[in-house]
Write a protein that holds these residues in place. Sequence first.
Motif, short mmCIF file in Angstrom:
data_model
loop_
_atom_site.label_atom_id
_atom_site.label_comp_id
_atom_site.label_asym_id
_atom_site.label_seq_id
_atom_site.Cartn_x
_atom_site.Cartn_y
_atom_site.Cartn_z
N THR A 138 0.82 -1.21 0.00
CA THR A 138 0.00 0.00 0.00
C THR A 138 0.85 1.26 0.00
O THR A 138 0.32 2.36 0.07
CB THR A 138 -1.00 0.00 1.17
OG1 THR A 138 -0.28 -0.10 2.39
CG2 THR A 138 -1.96 -1.17 1.05
N CYS A 191 2.26 2.04 -2.66
CA CYS A 191 1.93 2.53 -4.00
C CYS A 191 0.43 2.57 -4.30
O CYS A 191 -0.02 3.41 -5.05
CB CYS A 191 2.59 1.69 -5.08
SG CYS A 191 4.24 2.30 -5.50
N HIS A 192 -0.32 1.60 -3.79
CA HIS A 192 -1.74 1.56 -4.19
C HIS A 192 -2.65 1.39 -2.98
O HIS A 192 -2.22 1.04 -1.90
CB HIS A 192 -1.99 0.47 -5.23
CG HIS A 192 -1.74 -0.93 -4.75
ND1 HIS A 192 -2.53 -1.55 -3.82
CD2 HIS A 192 -0.78 -1.83 -5.09
CE1 HIS A 192 -2.07 -2.78 -3.60
NE2 HIS A 192 -1.01 -2.97 -4.35
N SER A 193 -3.92 1.64 -3.23
CA SER A 193 -4.95 1.56 -2.19
C SER A 193 -5.04 0.14 -1.62
O SER A 193 -4.91 -0.84 -2.36
CB SER A 193 -6.28 1.96 -2.82
OG SER A 193 -7.34 1.59 -1.99
N LEU A 231 -7.42 -2.50 -3.24
CA LEU A 231 -7.05 -3.45 -4.29
C LEU A 231 -6.82 -4.84 -3.70
O LEU A 231 -6.95 -5.84 -4.40
CB LEU A 231 -5.81 -2.98 -5.05
CG LEU A 231 -5.99 -1.74 -5.94
CD1 LEU A 231 -4.74 -1.47 -6.75
CD2 LEU A 231 -7.18 -1.91 -6.88
N HIS A 270 4.50 -2.29 -13.50
CA HIS A 270 4.29 -1.14 -12.62
C HIS A 270 5.41 -0.88 -11.63
O HIS A 270 5.19 -0.30 -10.58
CB HIS A 270 2.95 -1.25 -11.92
CG HIS A 270 1.81 -1.13 -12.87
ND1 HIS A 270 1.47 0.07 -13.47
CD2 HIS A 270 0.99 -2.05 -13.41
CE1 HIS A 270 0.46 -0.13 -14.30
NE2 HIS A 270 0.15 -1.41 -14.29
N LYS A 283 -6.59 4.93 -4.74
CA LYS A 283 -5.24 5.05 -5.29
C LYS A 283 -4.97 3.88 -6.22
O LYS A 283 -4.43 2.89 -5.77
CB LYS A 283 -4.24 5.09 -4.14
CG LYS A 283 -2.90 5.62 -4.59
CD LYS A 283 -1.96 5.67 -3.42
CE LYS A 283 -0.61 6.17 -3.89
NZ LYS A 283 0.38 6.07 -2.85
N LEU A 338 1.31 5.46 -10.91
CA LEU A 338 1.15 5.23 -9.46
C LEU A 338 2.49 5.24 -8.72
O LEU A 338 2.57 5.67 -7.58
CB LEU A 338 0.47 3.88 -9.21
CG LEU A 338 -1.05 3.79 -9.45
CD1 LEU A 338 -1.54 2.40 -9.09
CD2 LEU A 338 -1.80 4.84 -8.65
N SER A 343 1.05 5.92 -17.13
CA SER A 343 0.00 5.16 -16.44
C SER A 343 -0.94 4.49 -17.43
O SER A 343 -1.32 3.35 -17.25
CB SER A 343 -0.76 6.05 -15.47
OG SER A 343 -1.24 7.19 -16.14
#
Lengths: 138, 412
Positions: A63, A65-67, A70, A92, B61, B192, B200
């Motif tokens: 987390t 990098c991301h929510s 996910l 990514h 996010k 991200l 992206s």
Amino acid sequence: MMKAVKLMVFIGAVLIGASSFRVQNSEANVYTVGNQMIDTLKIDTESGLVADANLMMVKSQCTACHSSKLILQHRFTRAGWLDRIRWMQKYHKLWDLGESEKVVLDYLEKYYGPSAIDSKATFRRASLNDIQWYKLNQ
Amino acid sequence: MKKQIHDRRGFLQKSALATLTALVGTDVVFADQIPQYHTPLAFDNDPLKGKIPDMKVLGDKPWNVEAPIHQLDDAVTPVEKMFVRNNGLIPSEPINPDTWTLTIKGESVKATKTYTLNDLKKRFQPHTYQLVLECGGNGRSGFEPQTTGNPWDQGAVSCAEWTGVRLKDILADVGLKEDAVYIGYYGKDPHLSQDPTKVSISRGVPIKKALEAETLIAWAVNGKDIPLVHGYPLRLVIGGWPASVSGKWLHTIAVRNKVHDGAKMEGHSYRMPIRPVQPGEKIAETPENFRIIESMPVKSLITYPKTGAMFELKKPLALRGHAWAGDRMVADVHTSIDYGATWQKAKLQPPKNRLAWQQWSTEITFPQAGYYEVWVRATDSSGATQPMVIPQWNPGGYLNNACHRIAVKALV
């Protein structure tokens, strides 16, 4: 000075002991009944993820990098979660997790794996549920 | 120039970290391990400010937000009810529309050309169209076994009124070579990971679709500037195809002499298996196995009443909603209150313009008190109709156009 170091080592040992004890405790809860599991576990309020000894590791690897959603929205097998890690590494810029990979996978498999109770679409169209009935003004 | 929070090599500056600590109000744990280029979420914009309170947030996010179906009742979707699907972060650098430019480049342009936003407004004829934008994964939560991607219910769709200039007018001004095959867009949304070398999302469409009259380079939606979260100040808008081809924060379009190979064109992203697969089956993510999704399939929604309505049996129940069919028109809409055993034809209006959704309405008299489901089913101009069951499973969970339904109770 030596005393202080010894004290630190002692506190550290107690903490490690206590945390491993807690992990065992939550494991006992995990293998109770299906969807009861999540109710009996501690949830981290900030991320919504199950709070166990490895939560901070998962937070720093995932987390950052991301929510956390996910993770929360999915139920994958260990192989499925590994696929997601490889995909993020391929496209990514996810770094090599090294030894943490096993820890992260253990965590994801344990708390966010598929179970019969979670799969809501057993039918090609499941029954409608959670309907909030209201009186329509006609 | 805005003060950068990262140093030259992409690491957080000490001063930025102090600011962050102040913002968060506590020491940032593992701050020394924050990946390169990463800006903590506190700096991201909040796209929910301009939205109705009951939008459903799937993720923050990147931001992914959908509308409850009954909130999509308007013929023209207001921005506060429009779904949000982001692949990267919302641009955080200040945007100046006076200096914003659009560059047309690529193998198949005669020469690279750059226009300011004001050039576009002054030099080309503006057009306004109502265009359906639907996420390719809308309805994904219906697939079993669960697939990767946002588990959308069915609210990742909108039909708003977009204003801008035709891409084909701009491309005619630039001059294309004979070998143009595809276009690809580039926007200002950071990846991200916040690595400036990563893109992206950069998708596109075949040149034929790009040259349609309704393909717009838009600066306004519903008569106002496009909100930041929807692509301010400039957006490519292409109706009827997965909304991921409608690139936001648009600054460049490449005219390619091959199928565009930008981010999210690869693997199984926005692609369907060429040969049908068994649910859960894994196949290699190669172009031989997967085709790019083009037109979206026929679909319809019941936007009134909201599911759960209890009504008086002796009065007929009025229902309405929208139907759309990608590049095609909707020919018929039917409803059923007996799980598809019999279907009743609804009234259907023509679209405002090509690629807009169409309004349907009906009145149903129920035979006796009790629990019913009202199902809706649209049929497109080629005769294709919506399945009642979940359609072909696919690894990306795309194109679930199964019939929508609501629960109602007729009371004595």
